[in-house]
Design a protein around this motif. Structure first.
Motif, PDB file in Angstrom:
ATOM      1  N   GLY A 149      -3.023  -4.706   8.049  1.00  0.00           N
ATOM      2  CA  GLY A 149      -2.239  -3.604   8.720  1.00  0.00           C
ATOM      3  C   GLY A 149      -0.725  -3.777   8.795  1.00  0.00           C
ATOM      4  O   GLY A 149      -0.097  -2.982   9.198  1.00  0.00           O
ATOM      5  N   SER A 150      -0.069  -4.815   8.150  1.00  0.00           N
ATOM      6  CA  SER A 150       1.215  -5.049   8.174  1.00  0.00           C
ATOM      7  C   SER A 150       2.021  -4.478   7.258  1.00  0.00           C
ATOM      8  O   SER A 150       1.474  -4.246   6.298  1.00  0.00           O
ATOM      9  CB  SER A 150       1.503  -6.758   7.877  1.00  0.00           C
ATOM     10  OG  SER A 150       2.752  -7.023   7.707  1.00  0.00           O
ATOM     11  N   PRO A 151       2.998  -3.859   7.539  1.00  0.00           N
ATOM     12  CA  PRO A 151       3.748  -3.107   6.726  1.00  0.00           C
ATOM     13  C   PRO A 151       4.311  -3.828   5.427  1.00  0.00           C
ATOM     14  O   PRO A 151       4.897  -3.230   4.275  1.00  0.00           O
ATOM     15  CB  PRO A 151       4.870  -2.194   7.436  1.00  0.00           C
ATOM     16  CG  PRO A 151       5.161  -3.346   8.555  1.00  0.00           C
ATOM     17  CD  PRO A 151       3.690  -3.929   8.838  1.00  0.00           C
ATOM     18  N   ASP A 209      -4.309   5.898   7.265  1.00  0.00           N
ATOM     19  CA  ASP A 209      -4.200   5.716   8.685  1.00  0.00           C
ATOM     20  C   ASP A 209      -2.743   5.451   9.295  1.00  0.00           C
ATOM     21  O   ASP A 209      -2.431   5.075  10.395  1.00  0.00           O
ATOM     22  CB  ASP A 209      -5.122   4.517   8.884  1.00  0.00           C
ATOM     23  CG  ASP A 209      -6.403   4.810   8.697  1.00  0.00           C
ATOM     24  OD1 ASP A 209      -6.817   5.906   8.902  1.00  0.00           O
ATOM     25  OD2 ASP A 209      -7.165   3.920   8.305  1.00  0.00           O
ATOM     26  N   ARG A 210      -1.629   5.534   7.968  1.00  0.00           N
ATOM     27  CA  ARG A 210      -0.306   5.143   8.455  1.00  0.00           C
ATOM     28  C   ARG A 210       0.697   6.537   8.578  1.00  0.00           C
ATOM     29  O   ARG A 210       0.087   7.491   8.014  1.00  0.00           O
ATOM     30  CB  ARG A 210       0.046   4.362   7.324  1.00  0.00           C
ATOM     31  CG  ARG A 210       1.626   3.692   7.788  1.00  0.00           C
ATOM     32  CD  ARG A 210       2.081   2.797   6.413  1.00  0.00           C
ATOM     33  NE  ARG A 210       1.951   3.774   5.170  1.00  0.00           N
ATOM     34  CZ  ARG A 210       1.811   3.072   3.939  1.00  0.00           C
ATOM     35  NH1 ARG A 210       1.671   1.898   3.914  1.00  0.00           N
ATOM     36  NH2 ARG A 210       1.741   3.979   3.052  1.00  0.00           N
ATOM     37  N   ASP A 211       1.393   6.365   9.338  1.00  0.00           N
ATOM     38  CA  ASP A 211       2.388   7.578   9.532  1.00  0.00           C
ATOM     39  C   ASP A 211       3.824   7.215   8.798  1.00  0.00           C
ATOM     40  O   ASP A 211       4.423   6.422   9.729  1.00  0.00           O
ATOM     41  CB  ASP A 211       2.273   8.124  11.017  1.00  0.00           C
ATOM     42  CG  ASP A 211       3.273   9.406  11.057  1.00  0.00           C
ATOM     43  OD1 ASP A 211       3.638   9.974   9.967  1.00  0.00           O
ATOM     44  OD2 ASP A 211       3.557   9.689  12.264  1.00  0.00           O
ATOM     45  N   LEU A 234       4.272   6.143   1.411  1.00  0.00           N
ATOM     46  CA  LEU A 234       5.264   5.184   1.697  1.00  0.00           C
ATOM     47  C   LEU A 234       6.648   5.559   0.991  1.00  0.00           C
ATOM     48  O   LEU A 234       7.636   5.478   1.903  1.00  0.00           O
ATOM     49  CB  LEU A 234       4.940   3.706   1.183  1.00  0.00           C
ATOM     50  CG  LEU A 234       6.011   2.763   1.553  1.00  0.00           C
ATOM     51  CD1 LEU A 234       6.024   2.466   3.169  1.00  0.00           C
ATOM     52  CD2 LEU A 234       5.723   1.402   0.999  1.00  0.00           C
ATOM     53  N   THR A 258      10.118  -3.347   4.703  1.00  0.00           N
ATOM     54  CA  THR A 258      10.833  -1.993   5.171  1.00  0.00           C
ATOM     55  C   THR A 258      11.914  -1.853   4.158  1.00  0.00           C
ATOM     56  O   THR A 258      12.327  -2.569   3.491  1.00  0.00           O
ATOM     57  CB  THR A 258      11.267  -2.220   6.761  1.00  0.00           C
ATOM     58  OG1 THR A 258      12.180  -3.301   6.911  1.00  0.00           O
ATOM     59  CG2 THR A 258      10.045  -2.291   7.705  1.00  0.00           C
ATOM     60  N   ASP A 260      -1.493   4.853   2.611  1.00  0.00           N
ATOM     61  CA  ASP A 260      -2.601   4.594   3.641  1.00  0.00           C
ATOM     62  C   ASP A 260      -2.748   5.860   4.503  1.00  0.00           C
ATOM     63  O   ASP A 260      -1.967   6.127   5.526  1.00  0.00           O
ATOM     64  CB  ASP A 260      -1.959   3.391   4.457  1.00  0.00           C
ATOM     65  CG  ASP A 260      -2.709   3.018   5.448  1.00  0.00           C
ATOM     66  OD1 ASP A 260      -3.896   3.532   5.589  1.00  0.00           O
ATOM     67  OD2 ASP A 260      -2.627   1.942   5.946  1.00  0.00           O
ATOM     68  N   ARG A 307       0.568  -1.286  -0.038  1.00  0.00           N
ATOM     69  CA  ARG A 307      -0.157   0.089  -0.047  1.00  0.00           C
ATOM     70  C   ARG A 307       1.089   1.326  -0.038  1.00  0.00           C
ATOM     71  O   ARG A 307       1.607   1.702   0.938  1.00  0.00           O
ATOM     72  CB  ARG A 307      -0.756   0.005   1.218  1.00  0.00           C
ATOM     73  CG  ARG A 307      -1.983  -1.041   1.212  1.00  0.00           C
ATOM     74  CD  ARG A 307      -2.753  -0.986   2.172  1.00  0.00           C
ATOM     75  NE  ARG A 307      -4.199  -2.100   2.195  1.00  0.00           N
ATOM     76  CZ  ARG A 307      -5.200  -2.028   2.851  1.00  0.00           C
ATOM     77  NH1 ARG A 307      -5.406  -1.159   3.675  1.00  0.00           N
ATOM     78  NH2 ARG A 307      -6.177  -2.834   2.439  1.00  0.00           N
ATOM     79  N   ALA A 334       1.687   8.616   5.668  1.00  0.00           N
ATOM     80  CA  ALA A 334       0.719   7.876   4.810  1.00  0.00           C
ATOM     81  C   ALA A 334       1.377   7.763   3.510  1.00  0.00           C
ATOM     82  O   ALA A 334       0.717   6.525   2.835  1.00  0.00           O
ATOM     83  CB  ALA A 334      -0.435   8.999   4.706  1.00  0.00           C
TER      84      ALA A 334
END
Length: 249
Positions: A239-241, A206-208, A212, A244, A204, A201, A210
């Protein structure tokens, strides 16, 4: 945009006001990997050595948008500072973060894989292997939140856009438009040609953060089969990233 080309020597910068709170520093008039590298380097320089009054920088293929606070600095003064920054010896280019992005070449998002392979006179597997071979650089983020424009597409895969754009292409779809490659961040209309999808994703809310990816990041595509694509998609949904950066900037 014109066809990709490398400038024989850097063009002088062109400063264009964008309203009364931003300047566009244009370093080329076409898609040019060298100009894009200079744009990203200027943004990195301003981040490492901030100039009072600058609010935000936005790299593009050939220009850097610099937003500023006019109560702190005026546009003419900022232009002089930016021109001086560009006259400095170019810093050694720092390598961006390296991401290994899982891609399934096939499935519902591979809307043009068969047709593009036929156009190029190769089978779909060979086309996918050719697409996955190089290391790409994120040239810019734009069009939609987190949409990644990629530099580095093999010239044998350059392809014109569709004569009639589709109304919706899914998030994660892997596209080709002219000499550019891309990764869709959200479902959106598009006239590009699509050959697969990643479960990652790129955007997102809801991610910080948002978004990537950032301009200057590097990408290597890692082909996965459809079963793995579905498993990774389920992890992303939970919700898994997924991954990395393999190498931090």
């Amino acid at each position: 945009m014109h066809a990709a080309a490398r400038s024989p020597r850097p063009a002088p910068p062109l400063f264009l006001p964008v309203g009364d709170q931003a300047l566009s520093v244009q370093l080329s008039d076409r898609i040019d990997p060298d100009a894009n590298a200079r744009v990203i380097a200027l943004a990195a320089d301003l981040k490492a050595d901030p100039c009072p009054g600058i609010v935000e920088t936005v790299p593009t293929y050939r220009a850097l948008l610099v937003r500023y606070d006019p109560t702190v600095i005026r546009g003419a003064a900022l232009e002089e500072i930016l021109a001086e920054r560009l006259r400095r010896p170019a810093p050694e280019a720092a390598e961006g973060r390296l991401w290994r992005v899982p891609v399934h070449y096939g499935g519902p998002a591979a809307l043009d894989l068969e047709a593009l392979a036929e156009m190029k006179g190769m089978d779909p597997a060979a086309l996918a292997a050719l697409h996955a071979a190089p290391e790409y650089r994120v040239a810019m983020i734009g069009f939609a939140p987190g949409f990644a424009y990629l530099d580095g597409l093999d010239a044998r895969l350059h392809a014109p856009r569709l004569p009639v754009p589709r109304q919706s292409v899914p998030a994660g779809a892997i596209g080709i438009g002219g000499q550019q490659a891309s990764v869709n961040s959200v479902a959106s209309p598009s006239g590009w040609r699509y050959i697969g999808a990643t479960p990652m994703r790129l955007f997102d809310p809801d991610r910080d953060p948002a978004v990537l990816l950032t301009a200057g990041d590097r990408i290597r595509f890692e082909p996965v089969d459809f079963a793995m694509f579905l498993r990774l998609g389920a992890r992303a949904e939970a919700g898994s990233p997924l991954i990395t950066p393999e190498v931090e900037a």
